[in-house]
Write a protein that holds these residues in place. Structure first.
Motif, PDB file in Angstrom:
ATOM      1  N   SER A  26     -41.570  26.217  -1.919  1.00  0.00           N
ATOM      2  CA  SER A  26     -41.709  25.008  -2.477  1.00  0.00           C
ATOM      3  C   SER A  26     -41.685  25.148  -3.856  1.00  0.00           C
ATOM      4  N   TYR A  27     -41.722  23.545  -5.366  1.00  0.00           N
ATOM      5  CA  TYR A  27     -40.960  24.378  -5.755  1.00  0.00           C
ATOM      6  C   TYR A  27     -41.233  22.790  -6.940  1.00  0.00           C
ATOM      7  N   ILE A  28     -41.790  22.707  -8.354  1.00  0.00           N
ATOM      8  CA  ILE A  28     -42.361  21.780  -9.428  1.00  0.00           C
ATOM      9  C   ILE A  28     -40.815  21.602 -10.175  1.00  0.00           C
ATOM     10  N   VAL A  29     -40.327  20.603 -10.502  1.00  0.00           N
ATOM     11  CA  VAL A  29     -38.961  20.028 -11.060  1.00  0.00           C
ATOM     12  C   VAL A  29     -39.171  19.394 -12.153  1.00  0.00           C
ATOM     13  N   GLU A  30     -39.245  19.879 -13.018  1.00  0.00           N
ATOM     14  CA  GLU A  30     -39.239  18.877 -14.385  1.00  0.00           C
ATOM     15  C   GLU A  30     -38.453  18.661 -15.023  1.00  0.00           C
ATOM     16  N   PHE A  31     -38.719  17.465 -14.923  1.00  0.00           N
ATOM     17  CA  PHE A  31     -37.528  16.801 -15.964  1.00  0.00           C
ATOM     18  C   PHE A  31     -37.618  16.195 -17.834  1.00  0.00           C
ATOM     19  N   HIS A  32     -36.699  16.586 -18.407  1.00  0.00           N
ATOM     20  CA  HIS A  32     -36.926  15.845 -19.353  1.00  0.00           C
ATOM     21  C   HIS A  32     -37.700  14.153 -19.613  1.00  0.00           C
ATOM     22  N   ASP A  33     -37.874  14.140 -20.729  1.00  0.00           N
ATOM     23  CA  ASP A  33     -38.720  12.717 -20.937  1.00  0.00           C
ATOM     24  C   ASP A  33     -37.780  11.416 -20.936  1.00  0.00           C
ATOM     25  N   ASP A  34     -35.985  11.830 -21.535  1.00  0.00           N
ATOM     26  CA  ASP A  34     -34.743  10.932 -21.717  1.00  0.00           C
ATOM     27  C   ASP A  34     -34.696  10.928 -20.339  1.00  0.00           C
ATOM     28  N   ALA A  35     -34.617  11.765 -19.620  1.00  0.00           N
ATOM     29  CA  ALA A  35     -33.917  11.852 -18.058  1.00  0.00           C
ATOM     30  C   ALA A  35     -33.769  11.231 -17.780  1.00  0.00           C
ATOM     31  N   HIS A  36     -32.367  10.111 -16.944  1.00  0.00           N
ATOM     32  CA  HIS A  36     -32.404   9.124 -16.550  1.00  0.00           C
ATOM     33  C   HIS A  36     -32.219   8.809 -15.040  1.00  0.00           C
ATOM     34  N   ASP A  37     -32.595   7.851 -14.080  1.00  0.00           N
ATOM     35  CA  ASP A  37     -32.704   7.745 -13.189  1.00  0.00           C
ATOM     36  C   ASP A  37     -31.515   8.593 -12.107  1.00  0.00           C
ATOM     37  N   ALA A  38     -30.190   8.803 -12.015  1.00  0.00           N
ATOM     38  CA  ALA A  38     -29.319   9.697 -11.870  1.00  0.00           C
ATOM     39  C   ALA A  38     -29.500  10.782 -12.180  1.00  0.00           C
TER      40      ALA A  38
ATOM     41  N   THR B 193     -42.203  17.102  -6.568  1.00  0.00           N
ATOM     42  CA  THR B 193     -42.243  18.482  -5.751  1.00  0.00           C
ATOM     43  C   THR B 193     -42.100  18.453  -4.937  1.00  0.00           C
ATOM     44  N   VAL B 194     -41.026  19.560  -4.630  1.00  0.00           N
ATOM     45  CA  VAL B 194     -39.926  19.583  -3.245  1.00  0.00           C
ATOM     46  C   VAL B 194     -39.964  21.001  -3.075  1.00  0.00           C
ATOM     47  N   THR B 195     -39.342  21.078  -1.470  1.00  0.00           N
ATOM     48  CA  THR B 195     -39.237  22.318  -0.460  1.00  0.00           C
ATOM     49  C   THR B 195     -37.471  22.268  -0.873  1.00  0.00           C
ATOM     50  N   VAL B 196     -37.282  23.120  -0.681  1.00  0.00           N
ATOM     51  CA  VAL B 196     -36.257  23.668  -0.855  1.00  0.00           C
ATOM     52  C   VAL B 196     -35.264  24.423   0.378  1.00  0.00           C
ATOM     53  N   ASP B 197     -34.592  24.487   0.729  1.00  0.00           N
ATOM     54  CA  ASP B 197     -34.047  25.256   2.121  1.00  0.00           C
ATOM     55  C   ASP B 197     -32.464  26.062   1.769  1.00  0.00           C
TER      56      ASP B 197
ATOM     57  N   ARG C 112     -33.110  14.573  -5.832  1.00  0.00           N
ATOM     58  CA  ARG C 112     -33.786  13.756  -4.792  1.00  0.00           C
ATOM     59  C   ARG C 112     -31.970  13.551  -3.179  1.00  0.00           C
ATOM     60  N   ASN C 113     -31.112  13.372  -4.037  1.00  0.00           N
ATOM     61  CA  ASN C 113     -30.030  13.743  -2.627  1.00  0.00           C
ATOM     62  C   ASN C 113     -29.695  15.076  -2.570  1.00  0.00           C
ATOM     63  N   HIS C 114     -29.863  15.959  -3.088  1.00  0.00           N
ATOM     64  CA  HIS C 114     -29.421  17.026  -2.499  1.00  0.00           C
ATOM     65  C   HIS C 114     -29.638  17.647  -1.409  1.00  0.00           C
ATOM     66  N   PRO C 115     -29.160  17.826  -0.338  1.00  0.00           N
ATOM     67  CA  PRO C 115     -28.668  18.031   0.997  1.00  0.00           C
ATOM     68  C   PRO C 115     -30.063  19.660   1.321  1.00  0.00           C
ATOM     69  N   SER C 116     -30.517  20.004   0.355  1.00  0.00           N
ATOM     70  CA  SER C 116     -30.838  21.108   0.921  1.00  0.00           C
ATOM     71  C   SER C 116     -32.809  21.285   0.209  1.00  0.00           C
ATOM     72  N   VAL C 117     -32.650  19.391  -0.302  1.00  0.00           N
ATOM     73  CA  VAL C 117     -34.190  19.403  -1.318  1.00  0.00           C
ATOM     74  C   VAL C 117     -34.429  18.494  -0.430  1.00  0.00           C
ATOM     75  N   LYS C 118     -36.502  17.880  -0.145  1.00  0.00           N
ATOM     76  CA  LYS C 118     -37.088  17.230   0.336  1.00  0.00           C
ATOM     77  C   LYS C 118     -38.220  17.453   0.084  1.00  0.00           C
ATOM     78  N   VAL C 119     -37.839  16.086  -0.848  1.00  0.00           N
ATOM     79  CA  VAL C 119     -38.816  15.478  -2.420  1.00  0.00           C
ATOM     80  C   VAL C 119     -40.292  15.377  -1.525  1.00  0.00           C
ATOM     81  N   LYS C 120     -41.292  15.902  -1.645  1.00  0.00           N
ATOM     82  CA  LYS C 120     -42.839  15.386  -1.237  1.00  0.00           C
ATOM     83  C   LYS C 120     -43.536  14.737  -2.306  1.00  0.00           C
ATOM     84  N   HIS C 121     -43.748  14.642  -3.267  1.00  0.00           N
ATOM     85  CA  HIS C 121     -44.171  13.506  -3.758  1.00  0.00           C
ATOM     86  C   HIS C 121     -43.535  14.037  -5.274  1.00  0.00           C
TER      87      HIS C 121
END
Length: 200
Positions: A38-50, A75-79, A56-65
């Motif tokens: 389980s990991y927390i991924v922080e984005f820059h304030d000016d990061a875009h939806d892309a 917050t994500v879980t990774v495989d 979000r779309n990474h095949p080995s990542v599941k977004v929990k929150h």
């Protein structure tokens, strides 16, 4: 003059690019408890939806929150062992770190130390003694955006025998918009938190 303007424009372009480049992978010292995979991924304030979508779309990542009000991240879980390092290199990512486990002391109040001094100064001990109050039978009411009663740390139940959540009501529902001139009021059957604010 033309050269100076071009240099300023180029510098601005690089400054904008650095704001969305990949970030760092943080780690804790040995012995610090963390949630497995389980990991927390922080984005820059000016990061875009892309940029967020690449995680979000990474095949080995599941977004929990997904967090978006005061903190831009998820917050994500990774495989896979190397996935956190990969995520930290994604554009728009500021940093990635393990989801640390924090625990509260389960020891009961002993009546000693600074807490007792505070209770004496506020008159709490006097009132408790005079009225025979010890907290038993007290029901606590929470007025907020709800509560995630399904979370294991909060009981993981609703109105079951032995469950701490025996009462509760949703008065407005998830579709309510306080800024709307004609807000939708459609209460849900239970007061499940719809905002992330009512579950601290």
């Amino acid at each position: 003059m033309r050269l100076a303007v071009s240099c300023i424009a180029l510098a601005a372009a690089f400054a904008g690019m650095s704001a969305v480049e990949g970030g760092e992978l943080h780690s804790y010292p040995n012995g610090v408890p963390v949630r497995r995979n389980s990991y927390i991924v922080e984005f820059h304030d000016d990061a875009h939806d892309a940029h967020l979508d690449t995680v979000r779309n990474h095949p080995s990542v599941k977004v929990k929150h997904h967090h978006g009000h005061l903190f831009k991240g998820m917050t994500v879980t990774v495989d896979g062992a190397g996935i956190p390092q990969q995520l930290s290199k994604h554009q728009g990512v500021k940093r990635v770190w393990p989801n640390r486990i924090h625990t509260l002391s389960s020891s009961k109040y002993s009546g000693k130390g600074s807490s007792q001094t505070l209770h004496e100064k506020t008159g709490l001990l006097k009132v408790a003694k005079e009225f025979g109050l010890d907290g038993k039978g007290v029901k606590i009411g929470i007025i907020d955006t709800g509560v995630d009663y399904g979370h294991p740390d909060l009981g993981g139940c609703w109105k079951e025998e032995g469950c701490p959540w025996q009462y509760g009501q949703d008065f407005i529902g998830d579709e309510y918009d306080e800024h709307s001139d004609d807000p939708v009021i459609k209460p849900n059957p239970t007061p499940m938190d719809c905002n992330g604010h009512g579950t601290h």
